[in-house]
Write an enzyme that holds these catalytic residues in place. Structure first.
Site, PDB file in Angstrom:
ATOM      1  N   GLU A 264       1.102  -1.248  -0.065  1.00 38.08           N
ATOM      2  CA  GLU A 264       0.570  -0.093   0.014  1.00 38.08           C
ATOM      3  C   GLU A 264       0.741   1.379   0.110  1.00 38.08           C
ATOM      4  OE1 GLU A 264      -3.060  -0.293  -0.713  1.00 38.08           O
ATOM      5  OE2 GLU A 264      -3.018  -2.964  -0.052  1.00 38.08           O
ATOM      6  N   CYS A 301      -0.877   9.233   3.785  1.00 38.97           N
ATOM      7  CA  CYS A 301      -1.234   8.988   2.418  1.00 38.97           C
ATOM      8  C   CYS A 301      -2.174   9.249   1.332  1.00 38.97           C
ATOM      9  CB  CYS A 301      -1.249   7.403   2.413  1.00 38.97           C
ATOM     10  SG  CYS A 301      -2.098   6.340   3.412  1.00 38.97           S
TER      11      CYS A 301
HETATM   12  P1  NAP Z   1       9.298   3.587   3.134  1.00 38.98           P
HETATM   13  O1  NAP Z   1      10.578   4.449   2.919  1.00 38.98           O
HETATM   14  O2  NAP Z   1       9.283   3.281   1.151  1.00 38.98           O
HETATM   15  O3  NAP Z   1       9.780   3.119   4.285  1.00 38.98           O
HETATM   16  C1  NAP Z   1       8.674   1.768   4.943  1.00 38.98           C
HETATM   17  C2  NAP Z   1       9.363   0.656   5.052  1.00 38.98           C
HETATM   18  O4  NAP Z   1      10.275   0.092   3.997  1.00 38.98           O
HETATM   19  C3  NAP Z   1      10.546   0.963   5.995  1.00 38.98           C
HETATM   20  O5  NAP Z   1      10.867  -0.058   7.206  1.00 38.98           O
HETATM   21  C4  NAP Z   1      11.311   1.018   4.789  1.00 38.98           C
HETATM   22  O6  NAP Z   1      13.253   0.824   5.451  1.00 38.98           O
HETATM   23  C5  NAP Z   1      11.360   0.077   3.970  1.00 38.98           C
HETATM   24  N1  NAP Z   1      12.277   0.200   2.767  1.00 38.98           N
HETATM   25  C6  NAP Z   1      11.618   1.121   1.951  1.00 38.98           C
HETATM   26  N2  NAP Z   1      12.724   0.275   0.877  1.00 38.98           N
HETATM   27  C7  NAP Z   1      12.929  -0.658   0.997  1.00 38.98           C
HETATM   28  C8  NAP Z   1      13.997  -2.304   0.044  1.00 38.98           C
HETATM   29  N3  NAP Z   1      14.224  -1.003  -1.094  1.00 38.98           N
HETATM   30  N4  NAP Z   1      14.032  -2.337   0.649  1.00 38.98           N
HETATM   31  C9  NAP Z   1      13.744  -3.117   1.667  1.00 38.98           C
HETATM   32  N5  NAP Z   1      13.023  -2.299   2.378  1.00 38.98           N
HETATM   33  C10 NAP Z   1      12.996  -1.218   1.999  1.00 38.98           C
HETATM   34  O7  NAP Z   1       8.486   4.954   3.187  1.00 38.98           O
HETATM   35  P2  NAP Z   1       8.172   5.490   4.342  1.00 38.98           P
HETATM   36  O8  NAP Z   1       8.850   6.830   4.683  1.00 38.98           O
HETATM   37  O9  NAP Z   1       8.484   4.836   5.477  1.00 38.98           O
HETATM   38  O10 NAP Z   1       6.497   5.536   4.464  1.00 38.98           O
HETATM   39  C11 NAP Z   1       5.762   6.719   3.657  1.00 38.98           C
HETATM   40  C12 NAP Z   1       5.343   6.552   2.601  1.00 38.98           C
HETATM   41  O11 NAP Z   1       3.989   5.663   2.920  1.00 38.98           O
HETATM   42  C13 NAP Z   1       4.383   8.120   1.779  1.00 38.98           C
HETATM   43  O12 NAP Z   1       4.113   8.258   0.789  1.00 38.98           O
HETATM   44  C14 NAP Z   1       3.292   7.209   2.830  1.00 38.98           C
HETATM   45  O13 NAP Z   1       2.067   8.427   1.217  1.00 38.98           O
HETATM   46  C15 NAP Z   1       2.882   5.947   2.174  1.00 38.98           C
HETATM   47  N6  NAP Z   1       1.932   6.042   3.063  1.00 38.98           N
HETATM   48  C16 NAP Z   1       1.141   4.547   2.611  1.00 38.98           C
HETATM   49  C17 NAP Z   1      -0.445   4.410   3.407  1.00 38.98           C
HETATM   50  C18 NAP Z   1      -1.627   3.229   3.028  1.00 38.98           C
HETATM   51  O14 NAP Z   1      -1.913   2.761   3.722  1.00 38.98           O
HETATM   52  N7  NAP Z   1      -1.008   3.292   1.154  1.00 38.98           N
HETATM   53  C19 NAP Z   1      -0.287   4.839   4.554  1.00 38.98           C
HETATM   54  C20 NAP Z   1       1.007   5.156   5.406  1.00 38.98           C
HETATM   55  C21 NAP Z   1       2.152   5.911   4.265  1.00 38.98           C
HETATM   56  P3  NAP Z   1      14.171   1.513   5.707  1.00 38.98           P
HETATM   57  O15 NAP Z   1      13.601   3.110   6.928  1.00 38.98           O
HETATM   58  O16 NAP Z   1      15.096   0.964   6.721  1.00 38.98           O
HETATM   59  O17 NAP Z   1      14.813   1.378   4.227  1.00 38.98           O
END
Ligand code: NAP
Length: 527
Positions: A264, A301
């Site tokens: 998501e 989001c």
């Molecule tokens: P993120 O940077 O993608 O991180 C989410 C998790 O995934 C972290 O634990 C991160 O680890 C890990 N991760 C990221 N890239 C990875 C990769 N290439 N390989 C393995 N693990 C990886 O997102 P965020 O900054 O935490 O959250 C903000 C985003 O979430 C925004 O874009 C928001 O719109 C979205 N969001 C969506 C929803 C929905 O329901 N659709 C809800 C809430 C938020 P590391 O931090 O260690 O890199």
């Protein structure tokens, strides 16, 4: 008490040498507790324990799993003020938000418990044998949903509770009968450990197998990558950025045994403002949207990142009031310096694009890690030509797209990528005159909103939280509400199986008294 260690099943463990701390964005200082990243051996141990636990946990009755989920909710509540303090110190979010999110998290767990107690979600379907059928006899077939196996859960930075350790993905997977391995989010590792300790306590108190839950610390992407590639893992739940979700989706697809990734991800949540709605209410809608764009420092989001309308005097008034109102809002603290940094650079990148006019940007004195809200404007033609403008800017940002006419408005909507939500602001005849626009928007989104704002996601069975790619990797499912349990199960049929060896849900006597489909008829009757 937070130890900084991993939970490998019920055991606290810190065998590694890579350590990190979380950050307090309000105080602009590192927090003091040191977390130890999980090693490959610890990841493997947790995965093997989960696989072993699956043998017994997958057979637990709905009632037993409901007792477990309710116990998790109680243990989270029992963490009391410590959880709220750690949450706020690791996220910069205010106490009220922390308490609201805790309420939502325990509410989700209890909603799944009630869903299990009722039991019909398992979709039992029975087609009885017809030995005399001509020209060939018909066999007895009985189908129900069964759990997939160990699931890896990635939480997002902006929901340290509701979309993290014991958030919707974990609650749904445990409800389905799947052990969970959480890849702890590095920005809120302390909140994560506290919640993990509550889950472990609940598992021990309710007699759940060791390995039904593990929590693995990580400061980078490697732990998550190893987890997704572990052969015993059968599915992944991810909430976060499009980049992260897509990387994990690709990794899972490239395994010798590909597994589903329910990611998501980010969204710009387009809001289409039809002309008549601006006739009398331009100023009201502008005020409402100034609030929605800046809510939670725009770190949702469902933040309205795109406002689309047709050029008119009323739209001019709308943009003026929006500009005035948005700068009146006090800037708020963002989640982490890395989030502020990404916001500032994404914002600057958009603003530097050709044809962008900044309508208003807060110029107030702000503390470190606070985000300045901004609204900007672009003509429809430029928007259509520049895909950069279609991307999410995570933070208090929104772009107003001013279209020449109805045809261009429709073109803009048709060119959008998949979204979590879409909103129509409309009055009177416009809703009929613009039905092609409404229909085009419907094709792009998972949820469509009428005369409201996209921020605010109600947790209930009729909520759809997920949309066509890239909002989600699989638009057929929701990440919010009890329906999300369907991501962690697969259909399974028993053919000509003896009644006494069938699961309770499929037995002739219907001991669970659930609603089943028997020979095409929905009923709670016995066979
Ligand atoms: P993120 O940077 O993608 O991180 C989410 C998790 O995934 C972290 O634990 C991160 O680890 C890990 N991760 C990221 N890239 C990875 C990769 N290439 N390989 C393995 N693990 C990886 O997102 P965020 O900054 O935490 O959250 C903000 C985003 O979430 C925004 O874009 C928001 O719109 C979205 N969001 C969506 C929803 C929905 O329901 N659709 C809800 C809430 C938020 P590391 O931090 O260690 O890199």
């Amino acid at each position: 008490m937070i130890t900084g260690k991993n939970y490998i099943g019920n055991t606290l463990s810190a065998l590694g040498s890579k350590t990190y701390t979380t950050f307090n964005p309000q105080k602009n200082t590192e927090n003091t507790i040191v977390f130890t990243e999980a090693t490959s051996d610890e990841i493997n141990d947790a995965a093997l324990l989960a696989s072993k636990a699956f043998q017994t946990y997958s057979k637990k009755s709905g009632k037993d799993k409901a007792v477990f989920l309710r116990a998790i909710a109680e243990e989270i509540e029992a963490l009391g003020a410590e959880l709220i303090e750690v949450y706020t110190s690791e996220s910069g979010l205010p106490t009220g938000r922390a308490m609201g999110e805790r309420g939502r998290t325990v509410g989700q767990l209890r909603a799944f418990a009630a869903h299990l107690e009722e039991g019909s979600w398992i979709a039992a379907s029975i087609d009885t044998a017809q030995p005399d059928r001509q020209p060939t006899p018909k066999v007895d077939l009985r189908k129900m949903l069964v759990p997939l196996g160990p699931i890896v859960v990635f939480g997002a930075s902006n929901f340290p509770l509701a979309f993290s350790t014991a958030g919707g993905d974990t609650a749904a997977a445990l409800a389905a009968g799947c052990p969970v391995l959480v890849k702890s989010h590095p920005m809120h590792a302390g909140t994560g450990e506290l919640v993990a300790s509550a889950i472990i306590k609940a598992a021990e108190k309710t007699g759940m197998p060791n390995g039904v839950f593990s929590n693995l610390n990580s400061s980078g992407i490697e732990v998550g990558q190893e987890l997704v590639q572990h052969p015993v893992v059968k599915g992944v739940g991810f909430t976060g950025s499009i980049r992260g979700g897509r990387a994990l989706f690709n990794l899972a697809a490239n395994r010798p045994e590909p597994i589903p990734v329910f990611a998501e991800m980010g969204s710009v949540n387009p809001v289409v403002i039809l002309p008549e709605a601006l006739q009398e209410k331009a100023a009201d809608w502008a005020k409402t949207y100034a609030g929605s764009i800046t809510l939670g420092a725009g770190q949702f989001c469902t933040n309205p990142g795109l406002l689309i309308a047709i050029k008119s005097n009323q739209l001019h008034q709308f943009s003026q009031v929006l500009a005035e109102e948005i700068v009146k809002v006090e800037p708020s603290c963002m989640l982490h310096p890395a989030i502020v940094g990404a916001y500032e650079s994404n914002k600057a990148h958009v603003v530097s694009q050709s044809g962008i006019e900044v309508l208003a940007e807060s110029s107030q004195e702000i503390k470190g890690n606070y985000g300045r809200q901004i609204v900007s404007k672009v003509e429809g033609k430029m928007f259509l030509e520049n895909p950069t403008l279609h991307q999410e800017v995570f933070g208090p940002f929104s772009l107003l797209v001013q279209c020449e006419d109805k045809q261009q408005l429709e073109q803009v909507v048709k060119q959008l990528e998949g979204q979590l939500t879409g909103t129509i602001i409309g009055e009177g005849e416009d809703l009929f005159n613009y039905k092609e626009v409404v229909s085009a928007l419907q094709d792009k989104v998972g949820r469509i909103i009428f005369n409201g704002v996209p921020t605010g996601v109600e947790v209930c069975p009729s909520m759809q939280h997920g949309g066509p790619y890239p909002a989600s990797t699989d638009a057929r499912f929701t990440a919010v509400g009890v329906g999300s349990i369907k991501r962690w199960v697969r259909p399974f049929s028993f053919q000509s199986w003896p009644n006494n060896l069938l699961p309770e849900a499929l037995k002739n006597e219907n001991p669970l008294k659930i609603l089943r489909t028997i020979n095409g008829v929905k009923t709670t009757n016995k066979v």
